[in-house]
Design an enzyme around this catalytic site. Structure first.
Site, PDB file in Angstrom:
ATOM      1  N   ASP A  40      -4.723   3.245   1.644  1.00 54.68           N
ATOM      2  CA  ASP A  40      -4.485   2.161   2.626  1.00 54.68           C
ATOM      3  C   ASP A  40      -3.337   2.585   3.541  1.00 54.68           C
ATOM      4  O   ASP A  40      -2.642   3.563   3.267  1.00 54.68           O
ATOM      5  CB  ASP A  40      -4.103   0.859   1.898  1.00 54.68           C
TER       6      ASP A  40
ATOM      7  N   ASP B  85      -0.573   0.811   4.044  1.00 55.09           N
ATOM      8  CA  ASP B  85       0.526  -0.098   3.740  1.00 55.09           C
ATOM      9  C   ASP B  85       0.508  -1.210   4.801  1.00 55.09           C
ATOM     10  O   ASP B  85      -0.519  -1.438   5.442  1.00 55.09           O
ATOM     11  CB  ASP B  85       1.871   0.643   3.643  1.00 55.09           C
TER      12      ASP B  85
HETATM   13  N1  LIG Z   1       0.555   0.435  -0.097  1.00 56.57           N
HETATM   14  C1  LIG Z   1       0.887   0.729  -1.338  1.00 56.57           C
HETATM   15  N2  LIG Z   1       2.135   0.481  -1.796  1.00 56.57           N
HETATM   16  C2  LIG Z   1       2.475   0.809  -3.069  1.00 56.57           C
HETATM   17  N3  LIG Z   1       1.626   1.352  -3.950  1.00 56.57           N
HETATM   18  C3  LIG Z   1       0.387   1.613  -3.542  1.00 56.57           C
HETATM   19  N4  LIG Z   1      -0.660   2.153  -4.184  1.00 56.57           N
HETATM   20  C4  LIG Z   1      -1.689   2.189  -3.331  1.00 56.57           C
HETATM   21  N5  LIG Z   1      -1.345   1.665  -2.126  1.00 56.57           N
HETATM   22  C5  LIG Z   1      -0.041   1.314  -2.239  1.00 56.57           C
END
Ligand SMILES: Nc1ncnc2[nH]cnc12
Ligand SMILES: CSC[C@H]1O[C@H](OP(=O)(O)O)[C@H](O)[C@@H]1O
Length: 294
Positions: free
Chosen positions: A212, A214
């Site tokens: 992703d 974030d």
């Molecule tokens: N955006 C994110 N922040 C922290 N841990 C994660 N693991 C997968 N995506 C994450």
């Protein structure tokens, strides 16, 4: 000190990787540790001639959250199982436009922002300070890069992984701050895992699979587990391909790591032999036995 080495590959599977294919002579067994319970039984097996020990980091069924992982038991028990090299596989968020979901980043630095975890095997009665300047193993990193060749993986060598406490994802302000700090990916598990692997003189490399963007990215919504899991399903197959390819490369590591991971305790112990707590010495017989037995 002997310069020979019989490699045993340890794999710590993160979110989405709870078992691996292609192992022969498979048996799941509990390994006990003076540091308590590991996340799950270990899966012992072989890929070709290479002994492999697999541990699902959060346990099968994903039962243990990041802050409650017993990192010390996991690493100590891997050491007791003869593991010389750990490949850590992790899901991460991306902090960079050019690291989209699906990218694998072989990270080489960490910013440790965790605050609720025990971070060392050493404590009162036996004090040690290892170097974390280069927190991952370059020899194992080379093997990861070679193992990705021929697989349909966009892989990037090098990157800084911000380790947050979790379990909640970041606020927008935090996510923007970590980008300003020059961090590349974000996750919740690689620390203190990498620090403890170093203390245990085990080579450690982390393959961080981007799931992703974030929450900083203006065109993407806040992170959700649904979204992470959907990308993980695609990534887990690729991670299994990588594991299959890396085993024969690790088999070739018949000498101690030239990067120094497997001799990290050589000049690290501060406590003079006569001042060492015998109970601590006993507890650290696997992690530090090589230097304590002298
Ligand atoms: N955006 C994110 N922040 C922290 N841990 C994660 N693991 C997968 N995506 C994450
Ligand atoms: C399921 S998203 C959050 C979760 O996934 C990552 O774990 P791992 O490194 O074990 O793959 C992240 O660090 C969080 O623990």
């Amino acid at each position: 000190m002997s310069s020979s080495n019989k490699p045993v590959l340890g794999i710590i599977g993160g979110s989405g990787l709870y078992q691996i294919d292609g192992l022969t002579d498979v048996s799941w067994r509990r390994v006990s540790s003076p540091f308590g319970e590991t996340s799950d039984e270990f899966c012992f097996g072989r890929i070709g001639d290479q002994p492999v020990v697999f541990l699902p980091r959060h346990g099968r069924g994903h039962k243990i959250p990041p802050s409650e992982l017993n990192f010390r038991a996991n690493i100590d028990a891997l050491k007791r199982s003869g593991v010389t090299d750990i490949l850590s596989v992790s899901a991460v968020g991306s902090l960079r436009e050019d690291l989209p979901p699906g990218t694998f980043v072989v990270v080489d630095q960490f910013v440790d922002r965790t605050f609720a975890r025990v971070k060392s095997f050493f404590s009162q009665g036996l004090v040690a300070h290892v170097s974390m300047a280069k927190p991952v193993c370059s020899r194992l990193g080379d093997a990861v890069m070679s193992a990705c060749e021929g697989l349909d993986i966009k892989v990037v060598r090098g990157g800084t992984y911000l380790v947050m406490e979790g379990p909640q994802f970041s606020t927008l302000a935090e996510s923007k701050l970590y980008r300003q700090w020059g961090c590349d990916v974000i996750g919740m598990t690689n620390m203190p895992e990498a620090k403890l692997a170093r203390e245990a003189e085990i080579c450690y490399a982390s393959v961080s699979m981007v799931t992703d963007f974030d929450c900083w990215h203006p065109d993407h919504d806040a992170v959700t587990v649904d979204q992470v899991v959907a990308v993980l399903m695609g990534n887990a197959g690729k991670a299994r391909g990588l594991v299959k390819n890396i085993a024969p490369l690790v088999s070739q590591h018949q000498t101690l790591c030239h990067a120094g991971c497997q001799t990290a305790l050589e000049h690290a112990i501060m406590t003079s032999p006569d001042a060492r707590d015998p109970a601590m010495v006993e507890k650290l017989s696997a992690v530090a036995g090589r230097v304590l037995k002298r």
